[in-house]
Design an enzyme around this catalytic site. Structure first.
Site: not given
Lengths: 345, 329
Positions: A69, A138
């Protein structure tokens, strides 16, 4: 939630489909738009945001990225500076830690530091929210984290109509836009979806302007402000409250930054009561910002102390008994609204 | 290790692979409870994502056979086989995955966030973020003069993260007793390693950080055991870190419910034909192990798992207010 122009034949879209449709339309219209991210090509996005785009536009413009990323979000900043319009997905907002420099030190400051010479027209889309037992790496929302950092716009739709219009606006915006979508609204087959989020959306081109909240239910006794999923908690609660003779107005924020204080203040000026419902962490959060923004306005007279509902200042717990205990829901909104009415000055 | 090597370790590796596989076998039907006929990840006794380790057991046992409770292991979002091989409390682990009060963390962490301080095991759902903590654990052992090592497990996709490269460099510069173990199962969710990695062998990347890199082919417990044994012994001798890349296979999807449309046709059937557990049993028999001994350890392993699941199911959920405890020490 009302369409500006109802379509000839109403279509029902999930937010996932609305997002992929918006991206596809803009890729067809503007050759500088491309999509990058993990699992976005062949898989079509873990949350369905890029379904069908690889087949239509090919691997040059729909690029699966390594789990790198820092590199590919940094590359998006460079693409944007070079005049392209990258859309980047990073699956879960919880995963942003690794690439925050590219986001808040590069993308968000490129325009300012260059004195406006270099812009950063990129969209960074990501899923937010819990409620399905995926635990604290998450399930976070982090609206306020991104809303706090100047130089980025932050949006989150509560329904498919707004998702499409916000995505088209985001791609065309000359600034970095964090486009959040809530997992409980996304319309994925493997995750429950609040049915009210599946709405009609015009097939053609339209935008939902960034920075404009929407009044999605009118009322006189109180203003309930929500965003994403919590709009639906507010609407469910407003229905229950109506049965008790309490008339609640519901504001769908749609944009976290820049915050539409005008719409919120206008509503509270009318109702005199304010309740903010947010599934992000409580402290330094959206509720605090909205309540402060209302209290700062000398033209508003509050009839009761404002209340904020949010996720408490703890990591999102895994076990459902704890997670549902701490997450906002319609019942908690009703309970808070009842208190709001009882504390009338 | 040669085939005439440590007989007890080989039996332990076999039994532990069976234990891990049985653990996953009991997860599967439990996961679908409450999720049929309409699949909804939020429902049932096991909500959320569930990443099974079927097929990757050799990586866990071949490495952990050389570790003691004092050695540290950091694992990934796919942690069950490694946790079991490291000796994580099986009852606490099962209860944690069911979100029960008797779980390792009282239900706060769940399947991706298993912590057992008793055996120095931790895992997380964030890709490549176990490497730095493993370097830290190894440095602590070195500073204190303790004989311990640390092992960081990661997937092949994580080798494209900056954290991988930074941690390898740091471990080498500080010469800490750590071993990095890549479980190369070929896929990061849907994206194949081939499509997203610039070189064929991640083991070659070790050269950039001045440490030995080993590639182990064939998902072979004995071959992994041999390489892991040498690298861990090297670390214990304070000769520095190593990188091991293991060719392994994921027999299930990325998570339960994954449609796996990204796999070439017939791939899973092909992989099941080289399932490492029956292959290892056949090899042990060929090497003179007694079938009755293998059967006995299998039964024992399955019974332990079954008992852990039964206890987990019977256990109480925590009080909801417990959510507010342990935020701070």
């Amino acid at each position: 939630m009302s369409s500006p122009e109802p379509p000839a034949a109403a279509r029902r879209l999930t937010i996932a489909r609305a997002i992929s449709e918006a991206i596809g339309q803009e890729m067809a219209r503007d050759p500088s738009v491309l999509v990058m991210g993990e699992d976005i090509a062949k898989l079509g996005g873990v949350f369905g945001t890029t379904t069908g785009l690889l087949d239509r536009f090919g691997p040059e413009r729909v690029r699966d990225a390594p789990i790198s990323e820092t590199a590919f979000i940094g590359a998006a900043v460079g693409l944007a500076a070079a005049g392209m319009r990258p859309i980047v997905e990073l699956m879960f907002v919880d995963f942003f830690g690794v690439c925050m420099d590219a986001i808040y030190n590069l993308a968000a400051k490129q325009c300012y530091f260059s004195g406006g010479q270099v812009t950063c027209p990129m969209v960074l889309m990501t899923s937010v929210g819990g409620g399905y037992g995926d635990a604290g790496q998450h399930s976070q929302c982090l609206y306020a984290t991104f809303g706090h950092l100047p130089g980025m716009k932050v949006v989150i739709p509560s329904n498919a109509h707004d998702a499409k219009g916000l995505m088209l606006a985001a791609i065309r915006d000359p600034n970095p836009v964090i486009f959040m979508y809530h997992k409980a609204l996304q319309g994925m087959g493997w995750l429950g979806t609040v049915q009210r989020s599946i709405t009609d959306a015009p097939e053609g081109d339209y935008i939902v302007p960034i920075g404009e909240a929407a009044c999605v239910r009118e009322g006189d006794d109180m203003t309930i402000v929500g965003l994403g999923l919590s709009v639906h908690h507010a609407l469910d609660a407003a229905k229950s409250l109506a049965a008790q003779g309490i008339s609640a107005e519901v504001i769908d924020l749609r944009t976290v930054a820049p915050l539409d204080r005008v719409t919120i203040r206008a509503s509270v000026r009318k109702t005199g009561r304010l309740l903010v419902v947010d599934d992000d962490y409580l402290s330094y959060g959206i509720g605090a910002e909205i309540i402060a923004s209302v209290c700062e306005d000398p033209t508003i007279t509050l009839r009761a102390r404002p209340i904020r509902i949010a996720h408490p200042d703890i990591p999102v717990p895994f076990t459902p008994v704890m997670e549902h205990f701490v997450l906002p829901d319609a019942a908690k909104v009703v309970a808070a609204a009842t208190i709001l009415m009882e504390t009338d000055r | 290790m040669t085939r005439s090597g440590n007989r007890n370790d080989r039996l332990w590796m076999y039994a532990t692979m069976v234990k891990s596989r049985h653990f996953e076998a009991l997860i599967k039907p439990a996961y679908f409870e409450g999720k049929t006929p309409v699949f909804n990840m939020a429902k049932g006794p096991l909500p959320g994502e569930m990443h099974l380790s079927d097929g990757q057991e050799p990586c866990a046992v071949g490495v952990c056979a050389h570790l003691t409770a004092g050695d540290t292991v950091t694992a990934t979002h796919r942690p069950h086989h490694i946790a079991i091989a490291k000796g994580v409390d099986l009852n606490g682990m099962a209860a944690e995955i069911f979100g029960k009060a008797t779980g390792l963390s009282g239900g706060r962490g769940g399947h991706m966030h298993l912590f057992d301080a008793r055996v120095n095991f931790a895992c997380s759902g964030i890709v490549a973020q176990g490497l730095g903590p493993a370097v830290g654990a190894a440095l602590a052992a070195k500073l204190r003069g303790e004989p311990h090592v640390a092992v960081a497990f990661l997937g092949e996709g994580a080798a494209n993260q900056g954290a991988f490269h930074e941690a390898l460099n740091l471990a080498s510069v500080w010469r800490v007793p750590v071993v990095f173990v890549i479980e190369d199962n070929g896929y990061g969710i849907s994206v194949s390693k081939r499509a997203c990695t610039a070189i064929a062998r991640n083991a070659d990347r070790a050269a950039a950080y001045g440490m030995p890199g080993h590639f182990v082919a064939g998902n072979d417990p004995d071959a992994i055991y041999a390489v892991a044994g040498a690298t861990i012994a090297r670390a214990r001798r304070d000769e520095g870190p190593s990188l091991i890349e293991i060719e392994t296979y994921r027999l299930e999807g990325h998570f339960i419910g994954d449609a796996e449309g990204y796999r070439p046709g017939g791939e899973v059937d092909g992989l099941k034909a080289i399932d490492p557990i029956p292959l290892y049993r056949a090899r042990l028999l060929a090497d003179g192990f007694d079938a009755a001994d293998l059967d006995a350890v299998e039964v024992e392993a399955r019974n332990l798992v079954a008992a852990a699941f039964a206890a987990a199911r019977a256990a109480a959920y925590p009080e909801p207010q417990e959510a507010f405890t342990h935020v701070f020490a």
